[in-house]
Write a protein that holds these residues in place. Structure first.
Motif, short mmCIF file in Angstrom:
data_model
loop_
_atom_site.label_atom_id
_atom_site.label_comp_id
_atom_site.label_asym_id
_atom_site.label_seq_id
_atom_site.Cartn_x
_atom_site.Cartn_y
_atom_site.Cartn_z
N ASP A 1 -19.14 7.70 96.57
CA ASP A 1 -19.32 8.02 97.98
C ASP A 1 -18.31 9.05 98.47
OD1 ASP A 1 -21.43 6.30 98.12
OD2 ASP A 1 -20.31 4.68 99.09
N TYR A 2 -17.16 9.13 97.81
CA TYR A 2 -16.13 10.11 98.17
C TYR A 2 -16.19 11.33 97.24
CZ TYR A 2 -14.05 6.82 101.38
OH TYR A 2 -13.83 5.97 102.43
N ARG A 3 -16.45 11.10 95.98
CA ARG A 3 -16.46 12.16 94.98
C ARG A 3 -17.58 13.16 95.22
NH1 ARG A 3 -16.99 9.13 90.67
NH2 ARG A 3 -19.23 9.39 90.56
N ARG A 4 -18.79 12.68 95.52
CA ARG A 4 -19.94 13.58 95.66
C ARG A 4 -19.78 14.56 96.82
NH1 ARG A 4 -25.08 10.30 95.80
NH2 ARG A 4 -26.05 12.35 95.78
N HIS B 1 -18.47 20.09 98.44
CA HIS B 1 -17.67 20.97 99.30
C HIS B 1 -16.93 22.01 98.46
CE1 HIS B 1 -15.36 22.21 102.76
NE2 HIS B 1 -14.24 21.97 102.13
N ILE B 2 -16.36 21.57 97.35
CA ILE B 2 -15.65 22.49 96.45
C ILE B 2 -16.63 23.51 95.85
CG2 ILE B 2 -14.37 22.63 94.25
CD1 ILE B 2 -12.77 21.54 96.65
N ARG C 1 -14.74 11.84 104.63
CA ARG C 1 -14.63 11.54 103.20
C ARG C 1 -14.02 12.72 102.43
NH1 ARG C 1 -19.88 7.71 101.99
NH2 ARG C 1 -19.09 6.02 103.29
N ILE C 2 -14.38 13.92 102.82
CA ILE C 2 -13.78 15.10 102.18
C ILE C 2 -12.29 15.16 102.52
CG2 ILE C 2 -13.73 17.63 102.22
CD1 ILE C 2 -16.82 17.48 102.56
N PHE C 3 -11.96 14.88 103.77
CA PHE C 3 -10.56 14.89 104.19
C PHE C 3 -9.75 13.87 103.40
CE2 PHE C 3 -7.24 12.93 106.79
CZ PHE C 3 -6.43 14.03 107.01
N PHE C 4 -10.25 12.63 103.33
CA PHE C 4 -9.50 11.57 102.65
C PHE C 4 -9.41 11.82 101.14
CE2 PHE C 4 -10.52 9.11 106.56
CZ PHE C 4 -9.21 8.92 106.96
N THR C 5 -10.46 12.39 100.55
CA THR C 5 -10.41 12.71 99.12
C THR C 5 -9.37 13.79 98.87
OG1 THR C 5 -12.74 12.14 98.90
CG2 THR C 5 -11.76 13.46 97.13
N LEU D 1 -6.04 13.29 96.64
CA LEU D 1 -5.75 14.18 95.51
C LEU D 1 -4.37 14.83 95.67
CD1 LEU D 1 -9.09 16.04 94.73
CD2 LEU D 1 -7.76 14.62 93.16
N ARG D 2 -4.07 15.25 96.89
CA ARG D 2 -2.78 15.88 97.15
C ARG D 2 -1.65 14.91 96.84
NH1 ARG D 2 -3.11 17.23 102.62
NH2 ARG D 2 -4.51 18.89 102.03
N ASP D 3 -1.82 13.65 97.21
CA ASP D 3 -0.80 12.64 96.93
C ASP D 3 -0.66 12.38 95.43
OD1 ASP D 3 -0.32 12.39 99.63
OD2 ASP D 3 -1.54 10.57 99.86
N LEU D 4 -1.79 12.29 94.75
CA LEU D 4 -1.76 11.99 93.32
C LEU D 4 -1.26 13.17 92.48
CD1 LEU D 4 -5.13 10.04 93.00
CD2 LEU D 4 -2.81 9.08 92.84
#
Length: 168
Positions: free
Chosen positions: A121-124, A129-130, A152-156, A160-163
């Motif tokens: 739900d977040y990855r797709r 968007h990418i 969802r794009i924002f939180f993904t 990613l930025r955190d990881l």
């Protein structure tokens, strides 16, 4: 003092606020000064369109924002490369993505692995968007509300930025 002098003094009086707003928009002092000058000129040219009981500061900020947006769009159009060759030679040249280097290939593989660990739900929406889809297109294709797609794009992106903070 007549209405014309009052208007001019109001324009001059709000100059400091305009500069602060211009700095937020442009992130550059010289561009901010230019934007303030353009805004003041536009306001003085359009004095007759100002209704006395309106919010003067809001009116001036709207003028500034519109000038900034128009300038941004103009620069974007000027910097757009159009391939006019008959066989689209320039578009068919390979682009250096950075993946060809060992470090780039490793980083791309690691990022993909992390992204694949996210819920679908977040990855797709993020992957679409990418890939260049607009928010509205993603919303239509995935049959999700626009706000859900954006969040969802924002939180993904944030996750990613955190990881991947070691790659900065």
């Amino acid at each position: 003092m007549n209405g014309k002098d009052t208007f001019k003094s109001s324009v001059i009086g709000i100059q400091g606020n305009l500069y602060s707003f211009a700095l937020k928009l442009t992130l550059n002092e010289e561009e901010a000064h230019d934007l303030v000058q353009d805004t003041m000129l536009k306001a003085l040219d359009n004095e007759s369109k100002f209704v006395d009981n309106d919010n003067f500061g809001g009116w001036m900020m709207t003028i500034m924002r519109n000038i900034f947006i128009n300038n941004y769009r103009k620069r974007t159009r000027e910097n757009t490369v159009v391939d006019a060759t008959e066989d689209l030679y320039h578009l068919n040249l390979s682009q250096d993505s950075g993946v060809q280097t060992p470090d780039g290939a490793f980083a791309a593989a690691e990022i993909s692995a992390i992204l694949n660990g996210f819920p679908a739900d977040y990855r797709r929406p993020f992957s679409m968007h990418i890939a260049g889809y607009k928010y509205e297109e993603i919303s239509e294709r995935l049959k999700m509300p626009l706000g859900t797609v954006k969040s969802r794009i924002f939180f993904t992106r944030k996750r990613l930025r955190d990881l991947l903070k070691d790659y900065r």
